[in-house]
Design a protein around this motif. Structure first.
Motif, PDB file in Angstrom:
ATOM      1  N   ALA A 109       0.830  -1.209   0.000  1.00  0.00           N
ATOM      2  CA  ALA A 109       0.000   0.000   0.000  1.00  0.00           C
ATOM      3  C   ALA A 109       0.866   1.262   0.000  1.00  0.00           C
ATOM      4  CB  ALA A 109      -0.944  -0.003   1.197  1.00  0.00           C
ATOM      5  N   LEU A 110       1.980   1.227   0.727  1.00  0.00           N
ATOM      6  CA  LEU A 110       2.910   2.357   0.713  1.00  0.00           C
ATOM      7  C   LEU A 110       3.521   2.537  -0.680  1.00  0.00           C
ATOM      8  CD1 LEU A 110       4.819   1.865   4.097  1.00  0.00           C
ATOM      9  CD2 LEU A 110       3.208   3.695   3.533  1.00  0.00           C
ATOM     10  N   ALA A 111       3.856   1.429  -1.329  1.00  0.00           N
ATOM     11  CA  ALA A 111       4.401   1.514  -2.687  1.00  0.00           C
ATOM     12  C   ALA A 111       3.384   2.129  -3.641  1.00  0.00           C
ATOM     13  CB  ALA A 111       4.815   0.121  -3.170  1.00  0.00           C
ATOM     14  N   GLU A 112       2.104   1.790  -3.470  1.00  0.00           N
ATOM     15  CA  GLU A 112       1.059   2.369  -4.308  1.00  0.00           C
ATOM     16  C   GLU A 112       0.918   3.864  -4.062  1.00  0.00           C
ATOM     17  OE1 GLU A 112      -1.984   2.951  -6.986  1.00  0.00           O
ATOM     18  OE2 GLU A 112      -0.502   1.337  -6.798  1.00  0.00           O
ATOM     19  N   ALA A 113       1.062   4.295  -2.815  1.00  0.00           N
ATOM     20  CA  ALA A 113       0.997   5.726  -2.507  1.00  0.00           C
ATOM     21  C   ALA A 113       2.154   6.468  -3.172  1.00  0.00           C
ATOM     22  CB  ALA A 113       1.035   5.939  -0.998  1.00  0.00           C
ATOM     23  N   GLU A 114       3.343   5.868  -3.164  1.00  0.00           N
ATOM     24  CA  GLU A 114       4.476   6.507  -3.844  1.00  0.00           C
ATOM     25  C   GLU A 114       4.232   6.569  -5.349  1.00  0.00           C
ATOM     26  OE1 GLU A 114       6.429   7.965  -2.079  1.00  0.00           O
ATOM     27  OE2 GLU A 114       6.625   6.934  -0.165  1.00  0.00           O
ATOM     28  N   ARG A 115       3.515   5.577  -5.884  1.00  0.00           N
ATOM     29  CA  ARG A 115       3.203   5.615  -7.317  1.00  0.00           C
ATOM     30  C   ARG A 115       2.284   6.794  -7.635  1.00  0.00           C
ATOM     31  NH1 ARG A 115      -0.235   5.045 -10.861  1.00  0.00           N
ATOM     32  NH2 ARG A 115      -1.884   4.698  -9.334  1.00  0.00           N
ATOM     33  N   LEU A 168      15.799   2.915   8.569  1.00  0.00           N
ATOM     34  CA  LEU A 168      16.325   3.845   7.579  1.00  0.00           C
ATOM     35  C   LEU A 168      15.201   4.439   6.738  1.00  0.00           C
ATOM     36  CD1 LEU A 168      19.507   1.921   6.381  1.00  0.00           C
ATOM     37  CD2 LEU A 168      19.461   4.100   7.585  1.00  0.00           C
ATOM     38  N   ALA A 169      14.222   3.608   6.370  1.00  0.00           N
ATOM     39  CA  ALA A 169      13.079   4.104   5.599  1.00  0.00           C
ATOM     40  C   ALA A 169      12.287   5.121   6.409  1.00  0.00           C
ATOM     41  CB  ALA A 169      12.187   2.934   5.188  1.00  0.00           C
ATOM     42  N   GLN A 170      12.186   4.903   7.702  1.00  0.00           N
ATOM     43  CA  GLN A 170      11.501   5.862   8.571  1.00  0.00           C
ATOM     44  C   GLN A 170      12.203   7.216   8.531  1.00  0.00           C
ATOM     45  OE1 GLN A 170      11.005   4.522  12.670  1.00  0.00           O
ATOM     46  NE2 GLN A 170      11.263   6.621  13.393  1.00  0.00           N
ATOM     47  N   ARG A 171      13.524   7.208   8.598  1.00  0.00           N
ATOM     48  CA  ARG A 171      14.269   8.465   8.524  1.00  0.00           C
ATOM     49  C   ARG A 171      14.130   9.109   7.160  1.00  0.00           C
ATOM     50  NH1 ARG A 171      17.827  10.440  11.647  1.00  0.00           N
ATOM     51  NH2 ARG A 171      19.207  11.051   9.957  1.00  0.00           N
ATOM     52  N   ILE A 189       2.417  10.776   7.256  1.00  0.00           N
ATOM     53  CA  ILE A 189       1.737   9.558   7.686  1.00  0.00           C
ATOM     54  C   ILE A 189       2.575   8.331   7.347  1.00  0.00           C
ATOM     55  CG2 ILE A 189      -0.306   8.118   7.358  1.00  0.00           C
ATOM     56  CD1 ILE A 189      -0.730  10.620   9.046  1.00  0.00           C
ATOM     57  N   HIS A 190       3.250   8.367   6.196  1.00  0.00           N
ATOM     58  CA  HIS A 190       4.121   7.238   5.832  1.00  0.00           C
ATOM     59  C   HIS A 190       5.193   7.021   6.893  1.00  0.00           C
ATOM     60  CE1 HIS A 190       3.174   7.607   1.232  1.00  0.00           C
ATOM     61  NE2 HIS A 190       2.141   7.286   1.975  1.00  0.00           N
ATOM     62  N   GLY A 226       5.632   2.242  12.811  1.00  0.00           N
ATOM     63  CA  GLY A 226       4.886   1.132  13.400  1.00  0.00           C
ATOM     64  C   GLY A 226       5.425  -0.214  12.979  1.00  0.00           C
ATOM     65  N   LEU A 227       5.768  -0.359  11.685  1.00  0.00           N
ATOM     66  CA  LEU A 227       6.340  -1.622  11.221  1.00  0.00           C
ATOM     67  C   LEU A 227       7.702  -1.872  11.852  1.00  0.00           C
ATOM     68  CD1 LEU A 227       5.467  -1.454   7.408  1.00  0.00           C
ATOM     69  CD2 LEU A 227       4.386  -2.893   9.137  1.00  0.00           C
ATOM     70  N   ALA A 228       8.513  -0.806  11.948  1.00  0.00           N
ATOM     71  CA  ALA A 228       9.835  -0.962  12.563  1.00  0.00           C
ATOM     72  C   ALA A 228       9.714  -1.317  14.038  1.00  0.00           C
ATOM     73  CB  ALA A 228      10.650   0.319  12.387  1.00  0.00           C
TER      74      ALA A 228
END
Length: 385
Positions: A46-52, A94-97, A120-121, A127-129
């Motif tokens: 879902a995050l990848a779709e938002a970046e798209r 790292l993705a969070q940063r 929000i991302h 949360g995942l981390a």
């Protein structure tokens, strides 16, 4: 949208870089998703779709000026490389940063929705981390503390002994003795500490006989309300929660309720749709997460022992290799300094904070403690002489 006549070469370059970064970030999330299953995989996709969607915004702005695809920035490319090969909690940190560094808030060409998405991302990735941090935090804490203590304490010991003018063999055997004694002490201490904490948590959980007693309570007296008040709820909220729980038992007989497993009994007694059920979390569900965060006593002890011994071995290496005097002191301090930078940066990465700042903080604390012991060794050495 900026018209073709108004756009400048600088804008086009910036938009193309944004486009490349969005594509790279989407690829990172897809790579992370490929190494997971279930809910975590769905969230990452879902995050990848938002970046798209963000990518499409820059494509619309660029129009015919899209040009050849650019590469994402260095940080995003490194993140993608790590995601394809590891997919660990460090990559999520790292993705969070990376999400926190978004410049869409200050860019007029990015929509407010895009800026809000990035904020929000950051929380979604956090949360995942956090899930990964919780799974490894008990053993990781013991490993980090063990390595840091081994580095600092044995460096201080070796430098203090060396400053007194002691022979190389005496410094070497003192360092090895400090390694063994410290590793055993750390391992035993971690085992006792974690074991005691787990036992305290176990003692704080509701007893199994309390659930079996629920169907037989006097609804009018409502003794159950005292339980919720003892856990910190206001009297009115406790009475409402107890009434809801006891009222829901009317559809079950005492025997049927007693025959249910503990978790099923709690689920039957606390209707998930009611407001009262949402007042406090289910203790049965919370307990595994508490134990997961703390880790196991044996795991913490082994991690602490091994990492303390590894850290304590670093300042001894120059003396093992035959160095002596100021040269051995300089090499020991330098090697420990590099190791402290590495442990500090690792903690910074995992916590989502600045790795450089955490590394320098670790270095300053470690070298400060060793310098104090070295100066004391010089003072004692001068006195003895």
């Amino acid at each position: 949208m900026t018209s073709t006549e108004q756009r400048t070469p600088a804008q086009i370059r910036r938009w193309r870089q944004y486009l490349a970064d969005e594509r790279a970030e989407a690829a990172v999330y897809r790579d992370l998703a490929s190494r997971r299953t279930g809910e975590e995989q769905a969230i990452l996709l879902a995050l990848a779709e938002a970046e798209r969607r963000h990518e499409q915004h820059w494509l619309d702005l660029l129009g015919e000026d899209t040009g050849r695809p650019l590469r994402g920035d260095v940080r995003t490319r490194v993140l993608g490389w790590l995601a394809r090969r590891f997919g660990s909690v460090f990559v999520l940190a790292l993705a969070q940063r990376a999400e926190a560094r978004s410049s869409y808030d200050e860019d007029a060409d990015a929509t407010p929705q895009m800026a809000a998405d990035e904020r929000i991302h950051e929380e979604v990735v956090r949360g995942l981390a956090t899930r990964g941090r919780n799974r490894m935090s008990g053993t990781f804490r013991a490993a980090v503390f063990g390595a840091n203590d081994g580095l600092v304490s044995n460096l201080a010991l070796v430098l203090g002994m060396g400053a007194t003018g002691a022979s190389r063999s005496l410094v070497l055997f003192s360092g090895l003795a400090g390694l063994l004694a410290g590793a055993l002490s750390m391992g035993a201490g971690e085992y006792v500490s974690v074991r005691s904490q787990l036992e305290l948590l176990q003692a704080s959980r509701p007893g199994p006989h309390a659930r079996a007693a629920l169907p037989h309570l006097d609804v009018d007296a409502n003794e159950l309300a005292l339980v919720y008040r003892a856990r910190g709820m206001a009297p009115e909220d406790a009475a409402a929660r107890a009434s809801a729980v006891l009222g829901s038992l009317e559809r079950l007989t005492g025997d049927a309720f007693a025959a249910l497993p503990d978790d099923a009994a709690v689920a039957s007694a606390e209707q998930p749709g009611s407001d009262e059920a949402a007042v406090a979390p289910d203790e049965a569900a919370e307990a595994p997460r508490e134990h997961e965060t703390i880790g196991t006593a044996l795991g913490a002890a082994v991690a602490s022992f091994c990492f303390f011994a590894t850290g304590a071995a670093v300042p001894v290496l120059p003396y093992l290799l035959g160095l002596d005097g100021p040269a051995a002191v300089a090499w020991a301090a330098g090697l420990v300094g590099l190791a402290l930078l590495a442990t500090g940066a690792t903690v910074g990465l995992l916590s989502g904070a600045s790795p450089a700042r955490r590394a320098l903080r670790q270095l300053a604390i470690g070298w400060g403690a060793a310098a104090a012991t070295y100066l004391l060794g010089l003072a004692f050495g001068s006195t003895v002489a």
